[in-house]
Design an enzyme around this catalytic site. Structure first.
Site, short mmCIF file in Angstrom:
data_model
loop_
_atom_site.label_atom_id
_atom_site.label_comp_id
_atom_site.label_asym_id
_atom_site.label_seq_id
_atom_site.Cartn_x
_atom_site.Cartn_y
_atom_site.Cartn_z
N CYS A 62 71.20 79.26 42.81
CA CYS A 62 72.26 79.35 41.73
C CYS A 62 72.93 80.77 42.00
O CYS A 62 72.45 81.73 42.24
CB CYS A 62 71.35 79.70 40.46
N ASN A 63 74.14 80.57 41.91
CA ASN A 63 75.22 81.75 42.32
C ASN A 63 74.75 82.91 41.22
O ASN A 63 74.80 84.28 41.53
CB ASN A 63 76.60 81.44 42.16
N THR A 64 74.83 82.66 39.73
CA THR A 64 74.64 83.62 38.84
C THR A 64 73.23 84.60 38.99
O THR A 64 73.18 85.65 39.05
CB THR A 64 74.49 82.71 37.48
N ASP A 118 67.25 76.55 40.88
CA ASP A 118 68.95 76.79 40.18
C ASP A 118 68.52 76.70 38.63
O ASP A 118 67.40 76.23 38.24
CB ASP A 118 69.71 75.61 40.67
N SER A 119 69.77 77.08 37.73
CA SER A 119 69.63 76.90 36.72
C SER A 119 69.30 75.28 36.04
O SER A 119 69.17 75.13 34.87
CB SER A 119 70.84 77.53 35.89
N GLU A 170 78.67 67.85 35.07
CA GLU A 170 77.62 67.40 34.29
C GLU A 170 77.92 65.84 33.47
O GLU A 170 77.06 65.21 33.51
CB GLU A 170 76.89 68.29 33.68
N CYS A 172 79.79 78.67 42.39
CA CYS A 172 79.06 78.33 41.53
C CYS A 172 78.61 77.00 42.13
O CYS A 172 79.14 76.50 42.73
CB CYS A 172 79.85 78.28 40.05
N THR A 173 77.18 76.68 41.80
CA THR A 173 76.59 75.32 42.41
C THR A 173 77.72 74.31 42.23
O THR A 173 77.45 73.10 43.04
CB THR A 173 75.52 75.26 41.81
N HIS A 174 78.09 74.03 41.08
CA HIS A 174 78.75 72.96 40.54
C HIS A 174 80.09 72.65 41.13
O HIS A 174 80.55 71.65 41.37
CB HIS A 174 79.02 72.49 39.24
N TYR A 176 72.89 79.64 32.89
CA TYR A 176 72.71 81.19 33.10
C TYR A 176 73.96 81.93 33.07
O TYR A 176 74.11 83.33 32.82
CB TYR A 176 71.98 80.96 34.72
N GLY A 177 75.19 81.29 33.40
CA GLY A 177 76.37 81.79 33.53
C GLY A 177 76.94 82.62 32.32
O GLY A 177 77.68 83.61 32.40
N1 DGL Z 1 74.01 77.27 38.63
C1 DGL Z 1 75.06 78.24 38.13
C2 DGL Z 1 75.90 79.03 39.33
O1 DGL Z 1 75.94 78.75 40.17
C3 DGL Z 1 75.95 77.28 37.47
C4 DGL Z 1 75.40 76.85 36.02
C5 DGL Z 1 75.07 77.87 35.02
O2 DGL Z 1 75.86 78.55 34.24
O3 DGL Z 1 73.94 77.87 34.81
O4 DGL Z 1 76.31 80.04 38.91
#
Ligand code: DGL
Length: 273
Positions: free
Chosen positions: A78-80, A15-16, A157, A189-191, A47-48
């Site tokens: 990571c979704n992105t 993940d990011s 976070e 998104c992961t969060h 990453y977003g």
């Molecule tokens: N992990 C990213 C996602 O799931 C969220 C955090 C980021 O923007 O890197 O898209």
């Protein structure tokens, strides 16, 4: 790299940053005997807000790092990165690579009754329209309403998931979506699964909330079984955590997401890969 048929080899999860632990913890829960090597790109998060080219480059480097750990499969938590890089990077490795978008989209398509699905995610995920494309491949009649919610990531976070300010931010981002007819909403998104109860309360019972992590772990299980590489040793799993920066902060946050105490997080210079 060759495919890895050693069933005791770890699963690579990346993940990011720390958010992908919501996916790792679901893998730990559903596949308790699988070893995991987790990488969080804390030096380059978020990453977003990055371009497709950067996300493809970062993901390629991480996959090359995970290959040095002899992983047998890779999960892009990571979704992105799943939205922008999966197709490009899965060509670069012989091990199976899965992302979170297809499993999340499938869960939503199965859950929706009226075919109107909301997706919350990062700017890059929503702009890519990957969720929309994948959902429409599964159900061409579906209507998909996407909404970027970039402040959710820093709120989580900072430990503000239960803070009153978060309720206000949810309202600012999602009030328009709440006025639509969606009956299903993807936490893209992961969060966001860490805000699940707040988002569920905001939409009420009429909206089904999908956490792609659950379905992703199920897909992983299926792939491991199909390839005959599931770890059936019955041994307790071991977990290793790597980041590209700020290992202590990662360890602190990880201990609030995972249900056990993380011993240590190791630093990796990811630009070397
Ligand atoms: N992990 C990213 C996602 O799931 C969220 C955090 C980021 O923007 O890197 O898209």
């Amino acid at each position: 790299m060759k495919s890895n048929s050693n069933s005791k080899a770890p699963i690579g999860v990346f993940d990011s940053g720390v958010g992908g632990l919501t996916v790792a913890r679901e893998i730990m829960r559903q596949l308790p005997h699988e070893n995991i090597v987790y990488f969080g790109d804390t030096a380059r998060v978020p990453y977003g807000s990055k371009s497709r080219n950067s996300i493809i480059r970062f993901s390629g480097q991480i996959i090359r790092f995970l290959e040095t750990k002899s992983v047998k499969a890779i999960v892009i938590a990571c979704n992105t990165a799943s939205a922008l890089a999966l197709e490009a990077v899965k060509e670069e490795t012989a091990v199976p690579v899965i992302g979170v978008i297809v499993p999340g989209a499938r869960a939503a398509v199965q859950a929706t009754e009226n075919g109107i699905i909301g997706v919350a995610g990062t700017e890059a995920t929503i702009r890519s329209e990957t969720y929309t494309k994948v959902i429409k491949e599964m159900n061409p009649e579906a209507v998909v309403i996407g909404k970027p919610c970039p402040l959710f990531v820093p709120l989580v976070e900072e430990g503000f998931a239960k803070h009153k300010i978060t309720k206000e931010v949810i309202d600012i981002y999602l009030s328009e979506m709440r006025r639509t007819e969606i009956d299903t909403m993807i936490l893209g998104c992961t969060h966001y699964p860490l805000l699940r109860s707040r988002i569920m309360a905001y939409f009420g019972e009429k909206v089904h909330i999908v956490n792609p992590a659950y379905e992703t772990a199920m897909d992983l299980k299926k792939i491991l079984n199909e390839r005959g590489i599931a770890n059936e040793s019955g041994e307790a799993a071991s977990y290793e955590f790597y980041v590209s920066d700020a290992a202590e902060k990662f360890t602190r946050l990880a201990n609030t997401i995972l249900s056990y105490d993380l011993a240590a997080t190791k630093l990796v210079n990811i630009e070397e890969y």
